[in-house]
Write a protein that holds these residues in place. Structure first.
Motif, PDB file in Angstrom:
ATOM      1  N   THR A  51       0.941  -1.332  -0.097  1.00  0.00           N
ATOM      2  CA  THR A  51      -0.148   0.106  -0.041  1.00  0.00           C
ATOM      3  C   THR A  51       0.744   1.216   0.204  1.00  0.00           C
ATOM      4  OG1 THR A  51      -1.773   1.137   1.037  1.00  0.00           O
ATOM      5  CG2 THR A  51      -0.383   0.047   2.445  1.00  0.00           C
ATOM      6  N   THR A  52       0.407   2.253  -0.668  1.00  0.00           N
ATOM      7  CA  THR A  52       0.849   3.672  -0.498  1.00  0.00           C
ATOM      8  C   THR A  52      -0.016   4.731   0.292  1.00  0.00           C
ATOM      9  OG1 THR A  52      -0.091   4.274  -2.754  1.00  0.00           O
ATOM     10  CG2 THR A  52       2.241   3.470  -2.403  1.00  0.00           C
ATOM     11  N   ASN A  53      -0.800   3.923   0.934  1.00  0.00           N
ATOM     12  CA  ASN A  53      -2.057   4.819   1.864  1.00  0.00           C
ATOM     13  C   ASN A  53      -1.648   4.676   3.234  1.00  0.00           C
ATOM     14  OD1 ASN A  53      -3.260   5.763  -0.601  1.00  0.00           O
ATOM     15  ND2 ASN A  53      -4.574   3.996  -0.536  1.00  0.00           N
ATOM     16  N   GLY A  54      -0.688   4.024   3.470  1.00  0.00           N
ATOM     17  CA  GLY A  54      -0.271   3.653   4.939  1.00  0.00           C
ATOM     18  C   GLY A  54      -1.559   3.008   5.806  1.00  0.00           C
ATOM     19  N   GLY A  55      -1.604   3.076   7.143  1.00  0.00           N
ATOM     20  CA  GLY A  55      -2.499   2.309   8.037  1.00  0.00           C
ATOM     21  C   GLY A  55      -1.875   2.064   9.240  1.00  0.00           C
ATOM     22  N   VAL A  56      -2.948   1.611  10.237  1.00  0.00           N
ATOM     23  CA  VAL A  56      -2.464   1.386  11.519  1.00  0.00           C
ATOM     24  C   VAL A  56      -2.268  -0.211  11.446  1.00  0.00           C
ATOM     25  CG1 VAL A  56      -3.114   1.341  14.074  1.00  0.00           C
ATOM     26  CG2 VAL A  56      -3.670   3.321  12.771  1.00  0.00           C
ATOM     27  N   LEU A  57      -1.286  -0.679  12.101  1.00  0.00           N
ATOM     28  CA  LEU A  57      -0.958  -2.037  12.446  1.00  0.00           C
ATOM     29  C   LEU A  57      -1.603  -2.513  13.519  1.00  0.00           C
ATOM     30  CD1 LEU A  57       2.742  -2.396  11.002  1.00  0.00           C
ATOM     31  CD2 LEU A  57       0.640  -3.013   9.819  1.00  0.00           C
ATOM     32  N   ILE A  58      -1.373  -1.984  14.673  1.00  0.00           N
ATOM     33  CA  ILE A  58      -1.793  -2.317  16.083  1.00  0.00           C
ATOM     34  C   ILE A  58      -1.975  -0.886  16.737  1.00  0.00           C
ATOM     35  CG2 ILE A  58       0.246  -2.876  17.042  1.00  0.00           C
ATOM     36  CD1 ILE A  58      -1.305  -4.971  18.740  1.00  0.00           C
ATOM     37  N   SER A  59      -2.902  -0.738  17.696  1.00  0.00           N
ATOM     38  CA  SER A  59      -3.126   0.245  18.344  1.00  0.00           C
ATOM     39  C   SER A  59      -3.869  -0.068  19.719  1.00  0.00           C
ATOM     40  CB  SER A  59      -3.883   1.598  17.901  1.00  0.00           C
ATOM     41  OG  SER A  59      -4.074   2.572  18.383  1.00  0.00           O
ATOM     42  N   PHE A  60      -3.942   1.030  20.723  1.00  0.00           N
ATOM     43  CA  PHE A  60      -4.540   0.926  21.948  1.00  0.00           C
ATOM     44  C   PHE A  60      -5.728   1.888  21.763  1.00  0.00           C
ATOM     45  CE2 PHE A  60      -5.432   1.073  26.668  1.00  0.00           C
ATOM     46  CZ  PHE A  60      -5.652  -0.225  27.072  1.00  0.00           C
ATOM     47  N   ASP A  61      -6.838   1.515  22.198  1.00  0.00           N
ATOM     48  CA  ASP A  61      -7.926   2.535  22.195  1.00  0.00           C
ATOM     49  C   ASP A  61      -8.951   2.264  23.537  1.00  0.00           C
ATOM     50  OD1 ASP A  61     -10.641   3.994  21.211  1.00  0.00           O
ATOM     51  OD2 ASP A  61      -9.380   4.237  19.476  1.00  0.00           O
ATOM     52  N   SER A  62      -9.737   3.614  23.774  1.00  0.00           N
ATOM     53  CA  SER A  62     -10.643   3.421  24.994  1.00  0.00           C
ATOM     54  C   SER A  62     -11.827   3.024  24.277  1.00  0.00           C
ATOM     55  CB  SER A  62     -10.834   4.941  25.512  1.00  0.00           C
ATOM     56  OG  SER A  62     -11.209   5.820  24.352  1.00  0.00           O
TER      57      SER A  62
ATOM     58  N   LEU B 188       2.077   2.655   9.600  1.00  0.00           N
ATOM     59  CA  LEU B 188       2.750   2.875   8.443  1.00  0.00           C
ATOM     60  C   LEU B 188       2.233   4.074   7.800  1.00  0.00           C
ATOM     61  CD1 LEU B 188       4.503   0.718   7.023  1.00  0.00           C
ATOM     62  CD2 LEU B 188       2.749   0.166   5.611  1.00  0.00           C
ATOM     63  N   ASP B 189       3.267   4.820   7.442  1.00  0.00           N
ATOM     64  CA  ASP B 189       2.914   6.186   6.605  1.00  0.00           C
ATOM     65  C   ASP B 189       2.898   5.778   5.063  1.00  0.00           C
ATOM     66  OD1 ASP B 189       5.383   6.454   5.431  1.00  0.00           O
ATOM     67  OD2 ASP B 189       6.012   7.874   7.048  1.00  0.00           O
ATOM     68  N   ASN B 190       2.234   6.717   4.157  1.00  0.00           N
ATOM     69  CA  ASN B 190       2.305   6.494   2.917  1.00  0.00           C
ATOM     70  C   ASN B 190       3.748   6.216   2.388  1.00  0.00           C
ATOM     71  OD1 ASN B 190      -0.222   7.368   3.168  1.00  0.00           O
ATOM     72  ND2 ASN B 190       0.002   9.025   1.787  1.00  0.00           N
ATOM     73  N   SER B 191       4.830   6.548   2.579  1.00  0.00           N
ATOM     74  CA  SER B 191       6.064   6.109   1.991  1.00  0.00           C
ATOM     75  C   SER B 191       6.516   4.711   2.639  1.00  0.00           C
ATOM     76  CB  SER B 191       7.268   7.067   2.572  1.00  0.00           C
ATOM     77  OG  SER B 191       7.556   6.926   3.827  1.00  0.00           O
ATOM     78  N   GLY B 192       5.922   3.880   3.424  1.00  0.00           N
ATOM     79  CA  GLY B 192       6.228   2.838   3.747  1.00  0.00           C
ATOM     80  C   GLY B 192       7.224   2.820   5.378  1.00  0.00           C
ATOM     81  N   ALA B 193       7.304   4.073   5.829  1.00  0.00           N
ATOM     82  CA  ALA B 193       7.983   4.144   7.067  1.00  0.00           C
ATOM     83  C   ALA B 193       7.225   3.786   8.203  1.00  0.00           C
ATOM     84  CB  ALA B 193       8.476   5.699   7.212  1.00  0.00           C
ATOM     85  N   LEU B 194       7.608   3.268   8.909  1.00  0.00           N
ATOM     86  CA  LEU B 194       6.951   2.666  10.390  1.00  0.00           C
ATOM     87  C   LEU B 194       7.066   3.499  11.427  1.00  0.00           C
ATOM     88  CD1 LEU B 194       8.075  -0.980   9.962  1.00  0.00           C
ATOM     89  CD2 LEU B 194       5.816  -0.312  10.062  1.00  0.00           C
ATOM     90  N   HIS B 195       6.105   3.712  12.332  1.00  0.00           N
ATOM     91  CA  HIS B 195       6.197   4.631  13.446  1.00  0.00           C
ATOM     92  C   HIS B 195       5.602   3.883  14.496  1.00  0.00           C
ATOM     93  CE1 HIS B 195       6.867   7.818  10.476  1.00  0.00           C
ATOM     94  NE2 HIS B 195       6.018   7.330   9.798  1.00  0.00           N
ATOM     95  N   PHE B 196       6.322   3.864  15.791  1.00  0.00           N
ATOM     96  CA  PHE B 196       5.903   3.181  17.088  1.00  0.00           C
ATOM     97  C   PHE B 196       5.904   4.472  18.237  1.00  0.00           C
ATOM     98  CE2 PHE B 196       7.421   1.240  21.137  1.00  0.00           C
ATOM     99  CZ  PHE B 196       6.124   0.959  21.520  1.00  0.00           C
ATOM    100  N   GLY B 197       4.585   4.406  18.917  1.00  0.00           N
ATOM    101  CA  GLY B 197       4.894   5.525  19.789  1.00  0.00           C
ATOM    102  C   GLY B 197       3.732   5.492  21.013  1.00  0.00           C
ATOM    103  N   VAL B 198       3.891   6.020  21.814  1.00  0.00           N
ATOM    104  CA  VAL B 198       3.093   6.342  23.008  1.00  0.00           C
ATOM    105  C   VAL B 198       2.688   7.943  23.334  1.00  0.00           C
ATOM    106  CG1 VAL B 198       3.723   4.402  24.379  1.00  0.00           C
ATOM    107  CG2 VAL B 198       4.706   6.759  24.917  1.00  0.00           C
ATOM    108  N   TRP B 199       1.553   8.124  23.897  1.00  0.00           N
ATOM    109  CA  TRP B 199       1.295   9.533  24.265  1.00  0.00           C
ATOM    110  C   TRP B 199       1.955  10.014  25.642  1.00  0.00           C
ATOM    111  CZ3 TRP B 199      -0.884  12.775  20.726  1.00  0.00           C
ATOM    112  CH2 TRP B 199      -1.020  14.173  21.204  1.00  0.00           C
TER     113      TRP B 199
END
Length: 198
Positions: A81-92, A108-119
């Motif tokens: 995909t070139t549209n990205g998307g969420v692989l896994i997340s935690f939600d209320s 995943l963003d549109n370029s295929g870069a991965l992002h892992f984070g917390v707030w």
């Protein structure tokens, strides 16, 4: 020449495991998922895999989880995909895309870069290089602990570590979601929060 491959035993402390073998059962902790939208199944890296359509397909888990602060998220994925998307997340919330609390995500963003984070007083992330939307299987692990901080691995290689981020300051109970979630106020937003791939 013959090689015998053996399965590695799951690590101690494993809380949940959704292998995607024609269902969304958690074979370790009983936190079974519910298939939402157009989730199907296809060949995986081993056995079967969830197949997400990128428009309305995701998995939401059934049990309310109490504010995870020390955890590792691990999964295999494949996409072009070139549209990205969420692989896994935690939600209320289990299924609402306009929930007020959501983090502990890998996307995943549109370029295929991965992002892992917390707030933690804002988004705290570790970001990979682009190109993981190459239609090959990749293994990602995101980890948070008070002793080592925020760590992110791709294909067994440490992408980055932030030892200063030792907790997720968004203290809420919620549900794990695979294949989509809200990304409002998160950087590197993809075109779609819905993941297309396996």
């Amino acid at each position: 020449f013959t090689t015998s491959l053996q399965c590695v035993m799951p690590p101690s402390g494993l809380a949940y495991w959704w292998p995607g073998e024609s269902n969304a059962f958690d074979i370790v902790g009983g936190n079974n998922g519910t298939l939402q939208g157009g989730v199907t199944f296809t060949n995986g890296e081993v056995g079967q895999a969830f197949n997400f359509n990128g428009t309305n397909a995701f998995v939401s888990t059934s049990l309310l989880v109490t504010n995870p602060q020390t955890f590792s998220l691990s999964l295999w994925f494949r996409t072009a995909t070139t549209n990205g998307g969420v692989l896994i997340s935690f939600d209320s919330t289990q299924t609402n895309m306009s929930g007020s609390e959501y983090d502990r995500n890998i996307y995943l963003d549109n370029s295929g870069a991965l992002h892992f984070g917390v707030w933690n007083a804002g988004p705290k992330q570790i970001n990979s290089v682009a190109g993981y939307n190459d239609n090959n299987w990749h293994w990602v692990v995101g980890s948070l602990s008070a002793s080592t901080g925020l760590s992110f691995y791709v294909d067994g290689v440490l992408v980055g570590n932030n030892p200063a981020v030792t907790d997720a300051s968004e203290t809420y109970n919620g549900y794990w979601r695979l294949g989509e979630d809200n990304l409002n106020n998160w950087p590197h937003q993809p075109t779609s929060p819905y993941f297309q791939g396996q």
